[in-house]
Design an enzyme around this catalytic site. Structure first.
Site, PDB file in Angstrom:
ATOM      1  N   HIS A 150     106.100  -9.334 -24.049  1.00  0.00           N
ATOM      2  CA  HIS A 150     106.997  -8.380 -24.520  1.00  0.00           C
ATOM      3  C   HIS A 150     108.396  -8.815 -25.288  1.00  0.00           C
ATOM      4  O   HIS A 150     109.426  -8.466 -24.771  1.00  0.00           O
ATOM      5  CB  HIS A 150     107.074  -6.891 -23.939  1.00  0.00           C
ATOM      6  CG  HIS A 150     107.799  -5.957 -24.551  1.00  0.00           C
ATOM      7  ND1 HIS A 150     107.346  -5.282 -25.707  1.00  0.00           N
ATOM      8  CD2 HIS A 150     109.084  -5.329 -24.482  1.00  0.00           C
ATOM      9  CE1 HIS A 150     108.327  -4.300 -26.233  1.00  0.00           C
ATOM     10  NE2 HIS A 150     109.462  -4.591 -25.233  1.00  0.00           N
TER      11      HIS A 150
ATOM     12  N   ASP B 139     104.120  -1.796 -28.184  1.00  0.00           N
ATOM     13  CA  ASP B 139     103.543  -2.800 -29.002  1.00  0.00           C
ATOM     14  C   ASP B 139     102.275  -2.540 -29.915  1.00  0.00           C
ATOM     15  O   ASP B 139     102.074  -2.570 -30.924  1.00  0.00           O
ATOM     16  CB  ASP B 139     103.488  -4.301 -28.468  1.00  0.00           C
ATOM     17  CG  ASP B 139     104.925  -4.707 -27.964  1.00  0.00           C
ATOM     18  OD1 ASP B 139     106.032  -4.542 -28.592  1.00  0.00           O
ATOM     19  OD2 ASP B 139     104.797  -5.358 -26.601  1.00  0.00           O
TER      20      ASP B 139
HETATM   21  P1  NAD Z   1     119.951   3.571 -21.242  1.00  0.00           P
HETATM   22  O1  NAD Z   1     121.149   2.979 -20.863  1.00  0.00           O
HETATM   23  O2  NAD Z   1     120.119   4.774 -22.082  1.00  0.00           O
HETATM   24  O3  NAD Z   1     119.164   4.253 -19.706  1.00  0.00           O
HETATM   25  C1  NAD Z   1     119.429   3.239 -18.493  1.00  0.00           C
HETATM   26  C2  NAD Z   1     119.459   4.315 -17.416  1.00  0.00           C
HETATM   27  O4  NAD Z   1     119.329   3.509 -16.183  1.00  0.00           O
HETATM   28  C3  NAD Z   1     120.670   4.809 -17.194  1.00  0.00           C
HETATM   29  O5  NAD Z   1     120.872   6.229 -17.064  1.00  0.00           O
HETATM   30  C4  NAD Z   1     121.471   4.350 -16.025  1.00  0.00           C
HETATM   31  O6  NAD Z   1     122.179   5.295 -15.289  1.00  0.00           O
HETATM   32  C5  NAD Z   1     120.176   3.989 -15.285  1.00  0.00           C
HETATM   33  N1  NAD Z   1     120.377   2.812 -14.211  1.00  0.00           N
HETATM   34  C6  NAD Z   1     120.999   1.696 -14.355  1.00  0.00           C
HETATM   35  N2  NAD Z   1     121.008   1.047 -13.098  1.00  0.00           N
HETATM   36  C7  NAD Z   1     120.144   1.750 -12.358  1.00  0.00           C
HETATM   37  C8  NAD Z   1     119.929   1.654 -11.000  1.00  0.00           C
HETATM   38  N3  NAD Z   1     120.235   0.543 -10.243  1.00  0.00           N
HETATM   39  N4  NAD Z   1     119.024   2.743 -10.429  1.00  0.00           N
HETATM   40  C9  NAD Z   1     118.812   3.592 -11.329  1.00  0.00           C
HETATM   41  N5  NAD Z   1     119.190   3.901 -12.408  1.00  0.00           N
HETATM   42  C10 NAD Z   1     119.804   2.965 -12.922  1.00  0.00           C
HETATM   43  O7  NAD Z   1     118.906   2.415 -21.584  1.00  0.00           O
HETATM   44  P2  NAD Z   1     117.580   2.895 -22.306  1.00  0.00           P
HETATM   45  O8  NAD Z   1     117.422   2.900 -23.643  1.00  0.00           O
HETATM   46  O9  NAD Z   1     116.809   4.086 -21.609  1.00  0.00           O
HETATM   47  O10 NAD Z   1     116.718   1.483 -21.949  1.00  0.00           O
HETATM   48  C11 NAD Z   1     116.514   1.131 -20.572  1.00  0.00           C
HETATM   49  C12 NAD Z   1     115.822  -0.202 -20.385  1.00  0.00           C
HETATM   50  O11 NAD Z   1     114.500  -0.125 -21.038  1.00  0.00           O
HETATM   51  C13 NAD Z   1     116.277  -1.406 -21.443  1.00  0.00           C
HETATM   52  O12 NAD Z   1     116.355  -2.467 -20.448  1.00  0.00           O
HETATM   53  C14 NAD Z   1     115.360  -1.427 -22.488  1.00  0.00           C
HETATM   54  O13 NAD Z   1     115.703  -2.855 -22.994  1.00  0.00           O
HETATM   55  C15 NAD Z   1     114.308  -1.411 -22.022  1.00  0.00           C
HETATM   56  N6  NAD Z   1     113.116  -0.920 -22.841  1.00  0.00           N
HETATM   57  C16 NAD Z   1     111.839  -1.360 -22.861  1.00  0.00           C
HETATM   58  C17 NAD Z   1     110.901  -1.149 -23.760  1.00  0.00           C
HETATM   59  C18 NAD Z   1     109.575  -1.692 -23.504  1.00  0.00           C
HETATM   60  O14 NAD Z   1     108.808  -1.510 -24.494  1.00  0.00           O
HETATM   61  N7  NAD Z   1     109.199  -2.182 -22.486  1.00  0.00           N
HETATM   62  C19 NAD Z   1     111.331  -0.349 -24.842  1.00  0.00           C
HETATM   63  C20 NAD Z   1     112.529   0.061 -25.016  1.00  0.00           C
HETATM   64  C21 NAD Z   1     113.217  -0.237 -24.071  1.00  0.00           C
HETATM   65  C1  LMR Z   2     111.449  -2.577 -27.881  1.00  0.00           C
HETATM   66  O1  LMR Z   2     110.599  -3.101 -28.034  1.00  0.00           O
HETATM   67  O2  LMR Z   2     111.892  -1.533 -28.741  1.00  0.00           O
HETATM   68  C2  LMR Z   2     112.160  -2.687 -26.402  1.00  0.00           C
HETATM   69  O3  LMR Z   2     111.849  -3.957 -25.941  1.00  0.00           O
HETATM   70  C3  LMR Z   2     113.650  -2.422 -26.754  1.00  0.00           C
HETATM   71  C4  LMR Z   2     114.227  -3.722 -27.342  1.00  0.00           C
HETATM   72  O4  LMR Z   2     115.372  -4.326 -27.088  1.00  0.00           O
HETATM   73  O5  LMR Z   2     113.907  -4.167 -28.504  1.00  0.00           O
END
Ligand code: NAD
Ligand code: LMR
Length: 338
Positions: free
Chosen positions: A198, A171
């Site tokens: 967030h 953010d």
């Molecule tokens: P993705 O689906 O590409 O990757 C997720 C990974 O987690 C996969 O490789 C999957 O196999 C793995 N996984 C699932 N369950 C698991 C477990 N029990 N143990 C270990 N690994 C496991 O998703 P992504 O794009 O990498 O996003 C992941 C998360 O991050 C989402 O929930 C997304 O909303 C969040 N996110 C948060 C922010 C933030 O600012 N905090 C920003 C972007 C995304």
């Molecule tokens: C973000 O801010 O990009 C993440 O929290 C992923 C989302 O779901 O927007």
């Protein structure tokens, strides 16, 4: 802030600090965030060991990244309690981006049903095998997955609020970039404090404290909206293929680097993060993101929100309503589904 290109002074500093052992673990390392995040951590000389775990593909990502010619050791683990234990033992920092991302039309809260149990189970393993590590929760909805992690650690008697962080760095990264686009400035010189949580309206940028308190009216409203809904912008552009991964990897690696620098004695390292906080506890928000000074103990000082204007007071009031519900939902989940 960690940047891939290092000055001579930074390299000297790194060569001293790299004498310390710092194991960093990524749970969900083969995902959209996990892979570039792991690569950036491999480029960070403060990381001496990188442990990559995923239910699918952990060893493959580790083998690939291990060929990058930096000194750190890389290990990969596939699904199962033994792999998870080995990945976690001895970790100084554990980053958790495991879980499903959004598709267009979804809110972060729509991910709760799937991600709550994923984070709960990984938190249980972290409480058992790396109870003293700094835990960086990336999986959404962060406003609920952080309270879930806290409850799990409490139930195992190892909760230390100074070591639990919801990662909100993206953010402030976005706020800095978006404001620089409006003003035609270098984002490296633009720091915007973002507080709250967030998701959507819980993300509260404090433009009055930035270099540009003069941004007002429609321009301000559009900028605040873009910062609050920057995640949606990416989700829509990816059109079903997930949410922010590359910018998130950058933000996560910056947060991890800040913690490593603080642990190695650097003073005045400050990052925003969603932590257990006294600031709005009396309004049902036991967790709140504000500027956090980091130290070897994790959270060193929680900065107050500071002087804000009436408009920002309104934004915070709206944020607190949603935030209190999100936090309560996370806590309730662990009570009902221990
Ligand atoms: P993705 O689906 O590409 O990757 C997720 C990974 O987690 C996969 O490789 C999957 O196999 C793995 N996984 C699932 N369950 C698991 C477990 N029990 N143990 C270990 N690994 C496991 O998703 P992504 O794009 O990498 O996003 C992941 C998360 O991050 C989402 O929930 C997304 O909303 C969040 N996110 C948060 C922010 C933030 O600012 N905090 C920003 C972007 C995304
Ligand atoms: C973000 O801010 O990009 C993440 O929290 C992923 C989302 O779901 O927007």
């Amino acid at each position: 802030m960690f940047r891939p290109a290092f000055s001579a002074a930074q390299r000297r500093c790194f060569s001293v600090s790299a004498q310390q052992n710092s194991k960093v673990t990524v749970l969900g390392a083969a995902g959209g965030i996990g892979q570039p995040l792991s690569l950036l951590l491999k480029l960070n000389p403060r990381v001496t060991e990188l442990a990559l775990y995923d239910i699918r593909g952990g060893p493959g990502v580790a083998a690939d990244i291990s060929h990058v010619n930096t000194k750190s050791k890389v290990t990969g683990y596939s699904v199962g309690p033994e792999g998870l234990k080995a990945a976690l033992e001895g970790a100084e920092i554990v980053l958790i981006p495991a879980g499903v991302p959004r598709k267009p039309g979804m809110t972060r809260d729509d991910l709760f049903n799937t991600n709550a149990s994923i984070v709960r189970d990984l938190a249980k393993a972290a409480a058992d095998h790396s109870p003293n590590a700094n835990l960086l929760i990336i999986s959404n909805p962060v406003n609920s997955t952080v309270p879930i992690t806290a409850e799990v650690f409490k139930s195992k008697g190892v909760y230390n609020p100074k070591r639990l962080f919801g990662v909100t760095t993206l953010d402030v990264v976005r706020a800095s970039r978006f404001i620089s686009e409006i003003k035609g400035t270098d984002p490296a010189n633009e720091e915007v404090t973002v507080v709250g949580g967030h998701s959507g309206v819980t993300i509260v940028p404090l433009l009055s404290q930035s270099n540009h308190p003069d941004i007002t009216g429609e321009t301000r409203d559009a900028l605040v909206n873009r910062i609050q809904f920057g995640g949606d912008e990416v989700v829509q552009a990816k059109d079903g293929a997930g949410s922010a991964t590359l910018s998130m990897a950058y933000a996560g690696s910056r947060m991890a680097d800040s913690l490593l620098r603080a642990a190695q004695g650097e003073q005045g390292v400050t990052e925003p993060a969603f932590v257990e906080s006294p600031l709005y506890k009396d309004q049902g928000c036991e967790f709140f993101s504000s500027r956090i000074e980091l130290g070897p103990e994790g959270v060193k000082k929680i900065h107050p929100v500071g002087k804000i204007n009436e408009y920002e007071e309104g934004l915070i009031a709206a944020a607190l309503k949603d935030l209190a519900k999100n936090i309560a939902k996370g806590k309730e989940f662990v009570k009902s589904n221990p």
